[in-house]
Design an enzyme around this catalytic site. Structure first.
Site, mmCIF file in Angstrom:
data_model
loop_
_atom_site.group_PDB
_atom_site.id
_atom_site.type_symbol
_atom_site.label_atom_id
_atom_site.label_comp_id
_atom_site.label_asym_id
_atom_site.label_seq_id
_atom_site.Cartn_x
_atom_site.Cartn_y
_atom_site.Cartn_z
ATOM 1 N N CYS A 190 3.658 8.411 1.037
ATOM 2 C CA CYS A 190 4.268 7.401 1.903
ATOM 3 C C CYS A 190 4.289 6.098 1.113
ATOM 4 O O CYS A 190 3.237 5.593 0.719
ATOM 5 C CB CYS A 190 3.425 7.272 3.180
ATOM 6 S SG CYS A 190 4.037 5.992 4.264
ATOM 7 N N CYS B 90 0.847 1.974 8.493
ATOM 8 C CA CYS B 90 1.418 1.064 7.513
ATOM 9 C C CYS B 90 0.909 -0.354 7.715
ATOM 10 O O CYS B 90 0.807 -0.847 8.815
ATOM 11 C CB CYS B 90 2.945 1.118 7.515
ATOM 12 S SG CYS B 90 3.722 0.254 8.863
ATOM 13 N N ASN C 30 -1.785 4.085 15.998
ATOM 14 C CA ASN C 30 -3.120 3.761 15.470
ATOM 15 C C ASN C 30 -3.403 2.300 15.799
ATOM 16 O O ASN C 30 -2.639 1.425 15.372
ATOM 17 C CB ASN C 30 -3.136 3.893 13.938
ATOM 18 C CG ASN C 30 -3.472 5.291 13.482
ATOM 19 O OD1 ASN C 30 -4.014 6.102 14.239
ATOM 20 N ND2 ASN C 30 -3.148 5.590 12.235
ATOM 21 N N CYS D 14 7.875 -5.789 13.875
ATOM 22 C CA CYS D 14 7.585 -5.016 15.082
ATOM 23 C C CYS D 14 6.237 -5.487 15.632
ATOM 24 O O CYS D 14 5.287 -5.678 14.880
ATOM 25 C CB CYS D 14 7.526 -3.519 14.756
ATOM 26 S SG CYS D 14 9.093 -2.895 14.137
ATOM 27 N N CYS E 46 2.866 -3.643 14.720
ATOM 28 C CA CYS E 46 2.654 -3.206 13.334
ATOM 29 C C CYS E 46 1.941 -4.250 12.491
ATOM 30 O O CYS E 46 2.311 -5.434 12.498
ATOM 31 C CB CYS E 46 4.015 -2.890 12.713
ATOM 32 S SG CYS E 46 3.930 -2.581 10.950
ATOM 33 N N GLY F 17 7.579 -2.472 4.882
ATOM 34 C CA GLY F 17 8.945 -2.927 4.623
ATOM 35 C C GLY F 17 10.006 -2.130 5.358
ATOM 36 O O GLY F 17 9.752 -1.057 5.888
ATOM 37 N N GLU F 18 11.192 -2.720 5.386
ATOM 38 C CA GLU F 18 12.362 -2.074 5.987
ATOM 39 C C GLU F 18 13.287 -1.685 4.812
ATOM 40 O O GLU F 18 13.904 -2.565 4.188
ATOM 41 C CB GLU F 18 13.039 -3.064 6.947
ATOM 42 C CG GLU F 18 14.461 -2.742 7.343
ATOM 43 C CD GLU F 18 14.653 -1.316 7.877
ATOM 44 O OE1 GLU F 18 14.026 -0.970 8.879
ATOM 45 O OE2 GLU F 18 15.443 -0.559 7.274
ATOM 46 N N SER G 159 13.728 4.725 13.469
ATOM 47 C CA SER G 159 12.568 4.366 14.290
ATOM 48 C C SER G 159 13.071 3.818 15.617
ATOM 49 O O SER G 159 13.425 2.645 15.723
ATOM 50 C CB SER G 159 11.736 3.302 13.577
ATOM 51 O OG SER G 159 11.307 3.794 12.350
ATOM 52 N N LEU G 160 13.080 4.665 16.609
ATOM 53 C CA LEU G 160 13.623 4.265 17.906
ATOM 54 C C LEU G 160 12.544 3.540 18.722
ATOM 55 O O LEU G 160 12.727 2.434 19.182
ATOM 56 C CB LEU G 160 14.114 5.520 18.633
ATOM 57 C CG LEU G 160 15.246 5.343 19.602
ATOM 58 C CD1 LEU G 160 16.461 4.715 18.940
ATOM 59 C CD2 LEU G 160 15.631 6.694 20.208
ATOM 60 N N HIS G 161 11.441 4.228 18.918
ATOM 61 C CA HIS G 161 10.248 3.668 19.580
ATOM 62 C C HIS G 161 10.423 3.243 21.034
ATOM 63 O O HIS G 161 9.471 2.814 21.678
ATOM 64 C CB HIS G 161 9.650 2.497 18.790
ATOM 65 C CG HIS G 161 9.322 2.829 17.368
ATOM 66 N ND1 HIS G 161 8.992 4.090 16.948
ATOM 67 C CD2 HIS G 161 9.284 2.053 16.248
ATOM 68 C CE1 HIS G 161 8.767 4.077 15.643
ATOM 69 N NE2 HIS G 161 8.939 2.860 15.198
ATOM 70 N N GLU H 100 0.830 -1.190 0.000
ATOM 71 C CA GLU H 100 0.000 0.000 0.000
ATOM 72 C C GLU H 100 0.871 1.250 0.000
ATOM 73 O O GLU H 100 2.032 1.224 0.420
ATOM 74 C CB GLU H 100 -0.921 -0.022 1.209
ATOM 75 C CG GLU H 100 -0.212 -0.405 2.472
ATOM 76 C CD GLU H 100 -1.172 -0.825 3.576
ATOM 77 O OE1 GLU H 100 -1.954 -1.769 3.346
ATOM 78 O OE2 GLU H 100 -1.116 -0.223 4.639
ATOM 79 N N SER I 149 13.258 5.836 6.193
ATOM 80 C CA SER I 149 13.042 5.488 7.590
ATOM 81 C C SER I 149 13.478 4.047 7.849
ATOM 82 O O SER I 149 13.169 3.157 7.062
ATOM 83 C CB SER I 149 11.539 5.639 7.878
ATOM 84 O OG SER I 149 11.245 5.149 9.139
ATOM 85 N N CYS J 132 7.018 -7.332 5.734
ATOM 86 C CA CYS J 132 8.217 -6.759 6.350
ATOM 87 C C CYS J 132 8.925 -7.826 7.184
ATOM 88 O O CYS J 132 8.278 -8.590 7.897
ATOM 89 C CB CYS J 132 7.835 -5.582 7.239
ATOM 90 S SG CYS J 132 9.292 -4.791 7.973
HETATM 91 FE FE1 SF4 Z 1 8.390 -3.282 9.396
HETATM 92 FE FE2 SF4 Z 1 8.111 -0.662 9.920
HETATM 93 FE FE3 SF4 Z 1 6.149 -2.359 10.516
HETATM 94 FE FE4 SF4 Z 1 8.404 -2.459 11.933
HETATM 95 S S1 SF4 Z 1 6.965 -0.735 11.838
HETATM 96 S S2 SF4 Z 1 7.275 -4.244 11.078
HETATM 97 S S3 SF4 Z 1 9.906 -1.959 10.343
HETATM 98 S S4 SF4 Z 1 6.904 -1.873 8.440
#
Ligand code: SF4
Length: 369
Positions: free
Chosen positions: A130, A359, A316, A141, A144, A185-186, A240-242, A111, A217, A137
């Protein structure tokens, strides 16, 4: 997988030189390459039969030998705030958007989202694309939707560029101002495609965006960050620290087992030294998990070890996942604590919530249909 449905070369994979070479092999004048790319990028025409300054014979030859728009848009959603989202199935032949299209397997789908932001009367509205770099991915995470099913495949450079191009053709868009690699994706796990795609997005003959307005990112692959710096384009790097410490980060980002925050910060410092670009630290606020005052103080310390700014993102919710959106008061307090520590911090506005614009959410929902 993201395999193209046919093996003809994809126009979005090519720069002027490589396209000219192909055209030479096909008996076409080499200068046609610039004309074709001008039609595609400057005029938004990706059908050779409409390229009126080409001879009839050349138009037919290009129609036969070159792939233009790859895949098919199987969903096009509009949010009330103007955000538009496309779900593309790369295994299908290009076809006009059909809201009743039968969705294929989600393992072929990615997407991309166009997010408009009105600014002051004197400046143009920002229109940010975006885009995705992979199908699914590999990072996984925990919070996600994209990571839920793991990795199904890599997108090609052309497929990455095409997403931006398609978003630019949507009604009311006219011209993108920013591109962020924050879809599925990464990007650092598919640098072979991402690096040439970034070049095309920034090239005068291509999407012609300022490199500063392109953001890549990553959850953090130090070697990849250093390779991106070698591109010699002032692309914005977002890490992306999070989480403000390794222990918490490992709980929500499996790849944090491989790379520590200290290693990431080192790579960020190298990126700044090479490009002069401040690093954006992305931080998704997960209600009750990483959004408390102690986390903010720890994050402030981390952020001040390099030239950085912090972007806070309200989570979200995703169906089936246990994480929740942070309370507004907690977000405000978190931001204030960072500010009072001297950190340049912004809270990213939530856009497109009514069409699941986080995402992977659209694909996740499509899988549940
Ligand atoms: Fe992949 Fe980004 Fe989702 Fe983490 S947040 S699983 S890196 S798409």
């Amino acid at each position: 997988m993201a395999a193209p449905p046919d093996d003809r070369p994809h126009v979005f994979d090519h720069a002027p030189d490589s396209l000219a070479e192909l055209f030479g092999d096909w008996g076409l004048p080499r200068f046609r390459a610039k004309q074709v790319l001008d039609w595609v990028y400057a005029k938004g025409v990706a059908d050779p039969r409409k390229m009126t300054n080409l001879s009839g014979r050349d138009r037919e030859l290009l129609h036969e030998k070159l792939r233009f728009v790859d895949g098919a848009v199987v969903r096009h959603q509009h949010a009330t705030d103007g955000t538009q989202k496309l779900l593309i199935d790369w295994s299908l032949d290009a076809a006009p958007t059909n809201p009743l299209a039968v969705l294929g397997s989600t393992s072929n789908q990615t997407e991309c989202v166009m997010i408009p932001v009105e600014r002051s009367e004197s400046s143009r509205p920002r229109k940010t694309a975006c885009i995705s770099s992979q199908v699914g991915c590999p990072v996984g995470c925990r919070f996600c939707a994209s990571g839920l099913g793991g990795l199904d495949g890599n997108l090609t450079a052309g497929q990455i560029v095409q997403q931006a191009w398609q978003l630019q053709q949507l009604p009311g868009v006219d011209r993108l101002t920013n591109i962020v690699f924050m879809g599925m994706g990464e990007p650092m796990a598919n640098l072979r495609a991402v690096l040439p795609a970034v070049r095309t997005l920034a090239a005068d003959w291509g999407m012609s965006l300022s490199a500063r307005r392109i953001t890549v990112s990553t959850v953090g692959v130090p070697a990849g960050i250093r390779r991106l710096a070698e591109l010699d384009l002032p692309v914005t790097l977002a890490v992306s620290l999070h989480a403000p410490n390794d222990e918490l980060r490992k709980q929500i980002i499996p790849w944090a087992e491989r790379v520590s925050i200290a290693q990431l910060l080192d790579a960020g410092r190298d990126y700044f030294a090479k490009t002069g670009r401040e690093i954006t630290l992305e931080y998704i606020l997960l209600g009750g998990l990483n959004d408390q005052p102690g986390h903010a103080r720890e994050l402030a310390k981390v952020a001040k070890t390099l030239r950085s700014n912090v972007n806070l993102i309200r989570y979200n919710e995703v169906d089936g996942l246990p994480y929740r959106r942070p309370a507004d008061d907690d977000v405000q307090r978190f931001q204030n604590l960072l500010k009072s520590s001297g950190v340049n911090v912004h809270v990213r506005a939530s856009r497109g919530r009514d069409i699941a614009a986080a995402c992977g959410q659209l694909r996740h929902e499509a899988a549940a249909v």
